[in-house]
Design a protein around this motif. Structure first.
Motif, PDB file in Angstrom:
ATOM      1  N   ARG A  77      77.430  30.730   9.777  1.00  0.00           N
ATOM      2  CA  ARG A  77      76.823  29.768  10.706  1.00  0.00           C
ATOM      3  C   ARG A  77      77.886  28.944  11.423  1.00  0.00           C
ATOM      4  N   ARG A  78      78.979  28.651  10.741  1.00  0.00           N
ATOM      5  CA  ARG A  78      80.018  27.803  11.323  1.00  0.00           C
ATOM      6  C   ARG A  78      81.159  28.614  11.949  1.00  0.00           C
ATOM      7  N   GLY A  79      81.032  29.913  11.935  1.00  0.00           N
ATOM      8  CA  GLY A  79      82.066  30.737  12.530  1.00  0.00           C
ATOM      9  C   GLY A  79      83.382  30.669  11.797  1.00  0.00           C
ATOM     10  N   GLN A  80      83.358  30.514  10.475  1.00  0.00           N
ATOM     11  CA  GLN A  80      84.568  30.398   9.665  1.00  0.00           C
ATOM     12  C   GLN A  80      84.656  31.551   8.670  1.00  0.00           C
ATOM     13  N   ARG A  81      85.853  31.715   8.116  1.00  0.00           N
ATOM     14  CA  ARG A  81      86.060  32.710   7.074  1.00  0.00           C
ATOM     15  C   ARG A  81      86.201  32.014   5.718  1.00  0.00           C
ATOM     16  N   LEU A  82      85.855  32.734   4.676  1.00  0.00           N
ATOM     17  CA  LEU A  82      86.017  32.184   3.335  1.00  0.00           C
ATOM     18  C   LEU A  82      87.501  32.073   3.001  1.00  0.00           C
ATOM     19  N   THR A  83      87.880  30.954   2.399  1.00  0.00           N
ATOM     20  CA  THR A  83      89.268  30.736   2.017  1.00  0.00           C
ATOM     21  C   THR A  83      89.553  31.452   0.684  1.00  0.00           C
ATOM     22  N   PRO A  84      90.843  31.632   0.340  1.00  0.00           N
ATOM     23  CA  PRO A  84      91.167  32.236  -0.958  1.00  0.00           C
ATOM     24  C   PRO A  84      90.547  31.488  -2.137  1.00  0.00           C
ATOM     25  N   ALA A  85      90.485  30.156  -2.049  1.00  0.00           N
ATOM     26  CA  ALA A  85      89.878  29.382  -3.138  1.00  0.00           C
ATOM     27  C   ALA A  85      88.398  29.704  -3.274  1.00  0.00           C
ATOM     28  N   GLU A  86      87.722  29.831  -2.145  1.00  0.00           N
ATOM     29  CA  GLU A  86      86.289  30.138  -2.183  1.00  0.00           C
ATOM     30  C   GLU A  86      86.048  31.539  -2.724  1.00  0.00           C
ATOM     31  N   VAL A  87      86.891  32.475  -2.346  1.00  0.00           N
ATOM     32  CA  VAL A  87      86.775  33.837  -2.875  1.00  0.00           C
ATOM     33  C   VAL A  87      87.029  33.832  -4.381  1.00  0.00           C
ATOM     34  N   THR A  88      88.027  33.057  -4.818  1.00  0.00           N
ATOM     35  CA  THR A  88      88.322  32.957  -6.253  1.00  0.00           C
ATOM     36  C   THR A  88      87.134  32.370  -7.008  1.00  0.00           C
ATOM     37  N   GLY A  89      86.538  31.322  -6.454  1.00  0.00           N
ATOM     38  CA  GLY A  89      85.376  30.724  -7.102  1.00  0.00           C
ATOM     39  C   GLY A  89      84.219  31.697  -7.210  1.00  0.00           C
ATOM     40  N   ALA A  90      83.997  32.462  -6.146  1.00  0.00           N
ATOM     41  CA  ALA A  90      82.923  33.453  -6.171  1.00  0.00           C
ATOM     42  C   ALA A  90      83.198  34.533  -7.217  1.00  0.00           C
ATOM     43  N   MET A  91      84.448  34.967  -7.318  1.00  0.00           N
ATOM     44  CA  MET A  91      84.803  36.003  -8.295  1.00  0.00           C
ATOM     45  C   MET A  91      84.656  35.473  -9.719  1.00  0.00           C
ATOM     46  N   CYS A  92      85.038  34.210  -9.941  1.00  0.00           N
ATOM     47  CA  CYS A  92      84.878  33.618 -11.271  1.00  0.00           C
ATOM     48  C   CYS A  92      83.406  33.538 -11.661  1.00  0.00           C
ATOM     49  N   THR A  93      82.583  33.115 -10.709  1.00  0.00           N
ATOM     50  CA  THR A  93      81.150  33.013 -10.987  1.00  0.00           C
ATOM     51  C   THR A  93      80.550  34.378 -11.297  1.00  0.00           C
ATOM     52  N   ALA A  94      80.834  35.352 -10.438  1.00  0.00           N
ATOM     53  CA  ALA A  94      80.288  36.697 -10.654  1.00  0.00           C
ATOM     54  C   ALA A  94      80.834  37.316 -11.931  1.00  0.00           C
ATOM     55  N   GLY A  95      82.154  37.152 -12.178  1.00  0.00           N
ATOM     56  CA  GLY A  95      82.750  37.713 -13.386  1.00  0.00           C
ATOM     57  C   GLY A  95      82.234  37.061 -14.653  1.00  0.00           C
ATOM     58  N   GLY A  96      82.025  35.739 -14.604  1.00  0.00           N
ATOM     59  CA  GLY A  96      81.508  35.042 -15.782  1.00  0.00           C
ATOM     60  C   GLY A  96      80.099  35.478 -16.133  1.00  0.00           C
ATOM     61  N   VAL A  97      79.247  35.607 -15.117  1.00  0.00           N
ATOM     62  CA  VAL A  97      77.871  36.077 -15.353  1.00  0.00           C
ATOM     63  C   VAL A  97      77.889  37.508 -15.886  1.00  0.00           C
ATOM     64  N   ALA A  98      78.754  38.356 -15.316  1.00  0.00           N
ATOM     65  CA  ALA A  98      78.849  39.750 -15.771  1.00  0.00           C
ATOM     66  C   ALA A  98      79.293  39.819 -17.232  1.00  0.00           C
ATOM     67  N   ALA A  99      80.293  38.997 -17.602  1.00  0.00           N
ATOM     68  CA  ALA A  99      80.761  38.992 -18.984  1.00  0.00           C
ATOM     69  C   ALA A  99      79.667  38.520 -19.939  1.00  0.00           C
ATOM     70  N   PHE A 100      78.914  37.503 -19.516  1.00  0.00           N
ATOM     71  CA  PHE A 100      77.832  36.984 -20.352  1.00  0.00           C
ATOM     72  C   PHE A 100      76.787  38.056 -20.622  1.00  0.00           C
ATOM     73  N   LEU A 101      76.450  38.828 -19.595  1.00  0.00           N
ATOM     74  CA  LEU A 101      75.370  39.805 -19.727  1.00  0.00           C
ATOM     75  C   LEU A 101      75.834  41.114 -20.359  1.00  0.00           C
ATOM     76  N   THR A 102      77.127  41.425 -20.245  1.00  0.00           N
ATOM     77  CA  THR A 102      77.621  42.696 -20.782  1.00  0.00           C
ATOM     78  C   THR A 102      77.398  42.802 -22.281  1.00  0.00           C
ATOM     79  N   VAL A 103      77.588  41.695 -23.006  1.00  0.00           N
ATOM     80  CA  VAL A 103      77.459  41.715 -24.467  1.00  0.00           C
ATOM     81  C   VAL A 103      76.119  41.153 -24.924  1.00  0.00           C
ATOM     82  N   LEU A 104      75.200  40.953 -23.989  1.00  0.00           N
ATOM     83  CA  LEU A 104      73.889  40.413 -24.357  1.00  0.00           C
ATOM     84  C   LEU A 104      73.088  41.458 -25.122  1.00  0.00           C
ATOM     85  N   PRO A 105      72.651  41.159 -26.340  1.00  0.00           N
ATOM     86  CA  PRO A 105      71.866  42.144 -27.090  1.00  0.00           C
ATOM     87  C   PRO A 105      70.469  42.296 -26.525  1.00  0.00           C
ATOM     88  N   HIS A 106      69.929  43.496 -26.633  1.00  0.00           N
ATOM     89  CA  HIS A 106      68.550  43.714 -26.185  1.00  0.00           C
ATOM     90  C   HIS A 106      67.600  43.078 -27.180  1.00  0.00           C
TER      91      HIS A 106
END
Length: 282
Positions: free
Chosen positions: A95-124
């Protein structure tokens, strides 16, 4: 197959809610502060087409999340459904015509990676049926008391702090709403229209309406940098705790539990990094 439906539906719900939050905040931020926490705020917003579009997206998100909860547990669905900030941030940048900064990309990767790690070992776990009315009472009392304290503190606080208090209260109510949605979805799946004989579907209207008013008041009082990270943190954590306490869903044990804790901390760290993004602070 059920788990696949739950995962895909949860991600779709997160995407819809991320878009809805951006649109609703854009409309609510222009409302006067005197209307905060008043039902008239919703009435005034209802005359704004932009806000109505956001509400339509939020309703679609809620319906899709209900499908996910009908096929999956709270501890599986809610961490995925809380990734809406990952969808909201690129939209704001576009909307603002901007690109994501390296910090924002890092934050997104941490969030996605943390959720993935949490669910990978989640027992059924199949979980258990929702408790009866008296079984819900302690949970309703605890959350109701916390929400009352937060709202009372918010009324005595300035803008940014007020937005945080209202967002925290909304996050707790949304966690309760998720649990009630899970109960109502299970009733509807097994009993069909006979589910309307139970109190849970009607409690959704009250809890959902109150949570919506608090969320809109938070959007009105401050930026998404304050409200969305708090909601995204408190809602899934609260829903997971309710899932383990009320529905007897299981978390991992031994070393796998350590992985889940680290994954949760990584996801929260990612949300904190995204919270510092100029894209959501203004």
């Amino acid at each position: 197959m059920a788990s696949a439906i739950a995962v895909l539906s949860a991600l779709a719900a997160a995407c819809c809610f991320g878009v809805a939050a951006v649109v609703q905040q854009a409309a609510a931020s222009g409302m006067p502060e005197t209307q905060s926490l008043r039902p008239r705020l919703l009435w005034e917003l209802a005359h704004r087409p932009l806000w109505l579009a956001g509400i339509a997206m939020a309703a679609a998100s809620y319906f899709i999340q209900g499908v996910a909860l009908a096929f999956g547990s709270l501890v599986l669905v809610m961490p995925l459904a809380s990734t809406d900030l990952l969808f909201a941030l690129p939209l704001i940048a576009w909307r603002r015509g901007q690109r994501l900064t390296p910090a924002e990309v890092t934050g997104a990767m941490c969030t996605a990676g943390g959720v993935a790690a949490f669910l990978t070992v989640l027992p059924h776990t199949p979980g258990a049926a929702a408790p009866g009315s008296w079984g819900w009472l302690p949970l309703l009392v605890v959350i109701g008391s916390l929400v009352a304290v937060l709202v009372s503190a918010g009324l005595r606080s300035p803008g940014r702090r007020r937005a945080g208090m209202y967002a925290a209260a909304a996050g707790l109510l949304f966690a309760l709403l998720d649990a009630l949605t899970k109960a109502a979805a299970d009733l509807l799946r097994h009993d069909g229209l006979a589910a309307l004989r139970h109190w849970e579907p009607y409690a959704l209207l009250v809890i959902g309406g109150t949570g919506l008013l608090l969320a809109q008041s938070s959007y009105q009082a401050g930026s998404l940098a304050i409200s969305l990270p708090l909601i995204d943190t408190l809602e899934p954590i609260g829903a997971v705790l309710i899932g383990t306490a009320v529905f007897q869903e299981r978390l991992a044990s031994s070393w796998a539990l350590a992985v889940q804790v680290l994954g949760a901390l990584l996801a929260v760290t990612g949300i904190t990094i995204l919270d510092r993004s100029p894209l959501v602070r203004t």
